[in-house]
Write an enzyme that holds these catalytic residues in place. Structure first.
Site, PDB file in Angstrom:
ATOM      1  N   HIS A  47      -2.869  -1.269 -11.084  1.00 54.51           N
ATOM      2  CA  HIS A  47      -3.611  -0.568 -10.449  1.00 54.51           C
ATOM      3  C   HIS A  47      -4.860  -1.528  -9.956  1.00 54.51           C
ATOM      4  O   HIS A  47      -5.278  -1.992 -10.819  1.00 54.51           O
ATOM      5  CB  HIS A  47      -3.984   0.708 -10.473  1.00 54.51           C
ATOM      6  N   HIS A 104       0.844  -1.231  -0.025  1.00 52.39           N
ATOM      7  CA  HIS A 104       0.209   0.135  -0.166  1.00 52.39           C
ATOM      8  C   HIS A 104       0.903   1.167  -0.275  1.00 52.39           C
ATOM      9  O   HIS A 104       1.521   1.450  -0.929  1.00 52.39           O
ATOM     10  CB  HIS A 104      -1.065  -0.014   1.329  1.00 52.39           C
ATOM     11  N   ASP A 159       3.019   5.353  -7.435  1.00 53.89           N
ATOM     12  CA  ASP A 159       4.124   5.148  -6.813  1.00 53.89           C
ATOM     13  C   ASP A 159       5.344   5.145  -7.777  1.00 53.89           C
ATOM     14  O   ASP A 159       6.405   5.315  -7.399  1.00 53.89           O
ATOM     15  CB  ASP A 159       4.084   3.628  -6.236  1.00 53.89           C
TER      16      ASP A 159
END
Length: 314
Positions: free
Chosen positions: A200, A154, A255
């Site tokens: 994702h 996460h 990210d």
């Protein structure tokens, strides 16, 4: 009116700062952040979900700055300035000895906005709301949400992705071509090694937050070596991963580039990236908790979250 409320409550009590500065500095700073939220609740709780939502949002920059300064050993944290904005104050309060506020502030603001909560289905938001459904207070609920955010699947992914980009840069060098990066990706996949920064759970296109950050870096830091590698990974990785029919989303996620953006602006401290994520994410989670506790079902609030298990035998 909203920002006037925020400014009234933005400063931590001295005893709260003192308690944070007494925490052990060993371990990942997310542990300190979670503990600091519980300390804030013990010492400064209002006792009302709506007021505590405003209170924690207002105090979050001071709280996180105190956590990072203490963990990093950068010294005492000054109080927020009355004439500075939300993230301007955060950048000012950080005591990193070589910081350049002109570079850091716009990056912190962009990072903060793009990481606000984007729905109730992600792990950290769900956990925070589930804990609040048992009528835990705002601070305990947010501390649980930040524990959920802390894991590498996460919120900690931004830290791991930057380490991956650095590893790629070391292997292929600053003059790497698209072909070099493509060969590296195929080699890693063949060796069953991870390729970070793609995919994702919901999106099936490039993460819009990543797109914004790539555009920002292209405009302000186009020659930064890590950005050049991140850009090549973005292009080549998406093409190669799309060849696998089992991969539903081969595109770059947030990210893939957020850590590179922070490093480019001079905040090259990956262990604090998840804490910055939490500084942003708690805003959306706190507001969702207010809705579920105070507004849903005509003000009665949602019922306690109780997972349903169906026994099918051995």
């Amino acid at each position: 009116a909203f920002f006037a409320d925020i400014k009234k409550w933005e400063t931590l009590l001295p005893e709260t700062v003192k308690a944070i500065e007494s925490l052990p500095r060993k371990g990942h700073p997310m542990k300190l952040f979670c503990a600091a939220l519980l300390i804030l609740g013990m010492l400064e709780k209002k006792g009302d979900y709506r007021e505590d939502c405003l209170n924690v949002i207002a105090k979050a920059p001071h709280l996180v700055a105190a956590v990072i300064n203490h963990h990093a050993g950068w010294g005492k944290t000054p109080a927020p300035k009355a004439d500075l904005g939300y993230m301007e104050n955060f950048a000012y309060m950080l005591q990193e000895p070589h910081k350049d506020l002109a570079r850091l502030t716009p990056v912190f603001k962009l990072f903060n906005i793009l990481h606000y909560d984007h729905g109730g289905g992600n792990l950290s938001t769900f956990v925070g709301k589930a804990v609040a459904s048992g009528l835990e207070d705002m601070y305990g609920s947010l501390a649980s949400a930040m524990c959920a955010l802390a894991g590498p699947r996460h919120g900690k992914a931004n830290q791991d992705c930057l380490a991956f980009v650095r590893e790629v840069l070391e292997e292929v060098g600053e003059q790497a071509t698209a072909k070099d990066v493509a060969q590296l990706i195929r080699k890693r996949l063949a060796n069953k090694q991870l390729v970070f920064g793609f995919g994702h759970a919901v999106l099936r296109v490039e993460d819009p937050r990543a797109t914004v950050m790539f555009e920002f870096l292209e405009k302000h830091y186009p020659t930064y070596p890590l950005f050049k590698i991140a850009q090549l990974l973005r292009m080549e990785g998406a093409k190669i991963l799309a060849e696998n029919p089992k991969i539903s989303d081969p595109h770059a996620n947030v990210d893939a580039v957020s850590g590179t953006m922070l490093a480019a602006a001079g905040f090259d401290y990956p262990e604090y990236f998840t804490v910055l994520f939490g500084l942003s994410r708690l805003v959306g989670i706190a507001r969702q908790i207010v809705y579920e506790r105070c507004e849903a079902r005509g003000g009665k609030g949602t019922p306690i979250v109780r997972p349903k298990y169906i026994y099918k035998g051995l």
